[in-house]
Design an enzyme around this catalytic site. Structure first.
Site, mmCIF file in Angstrom:
data_model
loop_
_atom_site.group_PDB
_atom_site.id
_atom_site.type_symbol
_atom_site.label_atom_id
_atom_site.label_comp_id
_atom_site.label_asym_id
_atom_site.label_seq_id
_atom_site.Cartn_x
_atom_site.Cartn_y
_atom_site.Cartn_z
ATOM 1 N N LYS A 1 0.927 -1.277 -0.097
ATOM 2 C CA LYS A 1 0.059 0.002 0.029
ATOM 3 C C LYS A 1 0.934 1.207 0.261
ATOM 4 C CE LYS A 1 -4.624 -1.625 1.284
ATOM 5 N NZ LYS A 1 -5.670 -1.603 2.170
ATOM 6 N N LYS B 1 -5.036 -8.673 -6.529
ATOM 7 C CA LYS B 1 -6.036 -9.067 -5.820
ATOM 8 C C LYS B 1 -7.233 -7.882 -6.202
ATOM 9 C CE LYS B 1 -6.447 -6.877 -1.275
ATOM 10 N NZ LYS B 1 -7.025 -6.736 0.005
ATOM 11 N N LYS C 1 -10.740 -2.434 -3.671
ATOM 12 C CA LYS C 1 -11.621 -1.167 -3.915
ATOM 13 C C LYS C 1 -10.651 0.105 -4.538
ATOM 14 C CE LYS C 1 -13.619 -1.845 0.632
ATOM 15 N NZ LYS C 1 -12.585 -1.931 1.983
HETATM 16 N N1 AQP Z 1 -9.888 -9.497 -3.349
HETATM 17 C C1 AQP Z 1 -10.014 -10.042 -2.038
HETATM 18 N N2 AQP Z 1 -10.423 -11.583 -2.170
HETATM 19 C C2 AQP Z 1 -10.883 -11.975 -0.963
HETATM 20 N N3 AQP Z 1 -10.996 -11.514 0.180
HETATM 21 C C3 AQP Z 1 -10.720 -10.068 0.336
HETATM 22 N N4 AQP Z 1 -10.856 -9.010 1.154
HETATM 23 C C4 AQP Z 1 -10.632 -7.829 0.550
HETATM 24 N N5 AQP Z 1 -10.307 -8.063 -0.771
HETATM 25 C C5 AQP Z 1 -10.452 -9.373 -0.984
HETATM 26 C C6 AQP Z 1 -11.314 -9.247 2.411
HETATM 27 O O1 AQP Z 1 -12.272 -8.164 2.697
HETATM 28 C C7 AQP Z 1 -12.451 -8.059 4.218
HETATM 29 C C8 AQP Z 1 -12.675 -6.389 4.332
HETATM 30 O O2 AQP Z 1 -11.457 -5.892 3.573
HETATM 31 P P1 AQP Z 1 -11.075 -4.167 3.893
HETATM 32 O O3 AQP Z 1 -12.291 -3.362 3.466
HETATM 33 O O4 AQP Z 1 -11.024 -4.078 5.372
HETATM 34 O O5 AQP Z 1 -9.645 -4.036 3.376
HETATM 35 P P2 AQP Z 1 -8.886 -4.574 2.284
HETATM 36 O O6 AQP Z 1 -8.675 -5.966 2.587
HETATM 37 O O7 AQP Z 1 -7.515 -3.517 2.241
HETATM 38 O O8 AQP Z 1 -9.839 -4.432 1.144
HETATM 39 P P3 AQP Z 1 -9.611 -3.863 -0.378
HETATM 40 O O9 AQP Z 1 -10.627 -4.160 -1.206
HETATM 41 O O10 AQP Z 1 -8.043 -4.479 -0.839
HETATM 42 O O11 AQP Z 1 -9.207 -2.301 -0.171
HETATM 43 P P4 AQP Z 1 -8.303 -1.263 -0.639
HETATM 44 O O12 AQP Z 1 -8.108 -1.264 -2.006
HETATM 45 O O13 AQP Z 1 -8.658 -0.102 0.036
HETATM 46 O O14 AQP Z 1 -7.138 -1.819 -0.106
HETATM 47 C C9 AQP Z 1 -11.219 -8.193 4.455
HETATM 48 O O15 AQP Z 1 -11.476 -9.502 5.548
HETATM 49 C C10 AQP Z 1 -10.313 -8.781 3.417
HETATM 50 O O16 AQP Z 1 -9.488 -9.870 3.766
#
Ligand code: AQP
Length: 333
Positions: A114, A198, A201
């Site tokens: 990140k 992956k 968002k």
């Molecule tokens: N691609 C993914 N596949 C499976 N699980 C996922 N999670 C996120 N992306 C995937 C799971 O969703 C839960 C909530 O995630 P979060 O919103 O707290 O943060 P994150 O993991 O940082 O999600 P993003 O989408 O990747 O956000 P950004 O882009 O802002 O960094 C968690 O349990 C995560 O494992």
């Protein structure tokens, strides 16, 4: 055995299929086992580790709450609240930050991903994010934490922090060492544009993900445009390691249809990719479109969503106050 479940989702907008299949779907299954006590948190303190617009953040907190409800979480059966309304999270994070070691945090791959190349410009909050996550979990004596595969390393760190606190303060088993609950298959949903990244968002391309609020036409269009390769649909014995995009799409199909990957391969072997994509779109529209519609409906009643959060916050505060008082006594405050 009854489980104490804690998990969180950041209110950073664009909740997507990866969040649903990797985490939220599992939250609902755990809640539906009446033996479990479930706490699901909209982790707004985590979200400000990268800059947020105040008005959009407020909306995203409600949207994440609406997503929980639309996906099947029931505020009568689970505690649903937003993190910033329970101040013990931030207080315990400070105490645990003093127990955690720099070396542990510097090994966290999510920070490296990140923060990107320019680590000097990343917020201190982003660096200590996993300590706040440990505080969230340990404050409620959670025994199990359902997360996507990407959070496994943070969970391991949480376990190390709990053990070190218990050792440092001579309090065996005081902080409960939690177990991750990670789905065995396809726990990491990948981008529709790059099978090695992956689904996320914050990906600048909206075509890389299926948002839970995407309507039917958008879902069909995104699947049509999703990346595949020039080889035919794989058969049961074909290795998918070198075909990450195809593996991802088959994985999504297998997950949504509750069938093994072999069964899916068997069904589509030798067929045209467009046939498979049509069926996948149908399945996605069937599962995701009703959730999206419900999210949009719920968002029309902000008062209802705010009441759910306020009630959840009260329940969470009751549990957290008891634990933080014990922590403060152990520390010597
Ligand atoms: N691609 C993914 N596949 C499976 N699980 C996922 N999670 C996120 N992306 C995937 C799971 O969703 C839960 C909530 O995630 P979060 O919103 O707290 O943060 P994150 O993991 O940082 O999600 P993003 O989408 O990747 O956000 P950004 O882009 O802002 O960094 C968690 O349990 C995560 O494992």
């Amino acid at each position: 055995m009854s489980k104490k479940i804690f998990s969180g989702v950041q209110p950073t907008g664009n909740l997507h299929l990866g969040n649903y299949l990797g985490a939220i779907k599992n939250f609902v299954e755990l809640q539906n086992d009446k033996e479990n006590q479930c706490i699901y948190c909209v982790v707004d303190l985590h979200s400000i580790t990268v800059k947020q617009d105040a008005k959009i953040l407020k909306r995203n907190i409600r949207e994440t709450t609406a997503t929980f409800i639309a996906s099947g979480l029931n505020p009568e059966n689970s505690i649903i609240f937003n993190q910033s309304t329970v101040s013990a999270h931030a207080e315990v994070a400070w105490i645990l930050g003093c127990v955690s070691r720099m070396g542990w945090l510097s090994r966290m791959t999510q920070f490296k991903e990140k923060a990107g190349k320019d680590k000097e410009k990343a917020s201190v909050g982003l660096y200590v994010y996993p300590v706040l996550m440990a505080a969230d979990i340990l404050l409620y004596d959670a025994t199990h934490v359902p997360v996507g595969e990407d959070q496994k390393q943070h969970l391991e760190l949480c376990r190390d922090i709990a053990q070190k606190f218990n050792n440092d303060f001579n309090a065996p088993n005081f902080l409960k060492v939690p177990e991750p609950l990670i789905q065995k298959q396809f726990s990491r949903i990948m981008s529709l544009k790059d099978g090695l990244k992956k689904m996320s968002k914050s990906d600048p391309s909206d075509l890389s993900r299926i948002n839970l609020t995407d309507d039917k036409d958008l879902i069909i269009n995104k699947i049509k445009k999703s990346k595949t390769d020039t080889l035919p649909m794989p058969g049961i014995n074909d290795d998918l390691k070198k075909r990450p995009e195809v593996q991802n799409l088959l994985g999504i199909y297998s997950n949504l249809s509750n069938q093994s990957i072999d069964k899916v391969k068997d069904e589509f072997q030798g067929k045209n990719f467009s046939i498979f994509k049509d069926k996948l779109s149908e399945l996605l529209v069937d599962k995701i479109d009703p959730i999206g519609k419900r999210i949009k409906d719920l968002l029309k009643d902000e008062n209802y969503l705010d009441k759910i959060l306020a009630k959840g916050s009260q329940k969470a505060n009751n549990l957290a106050t008891k634990k933080i008082n014990e922590i403060k006594t152990l520390v010597g405050f």
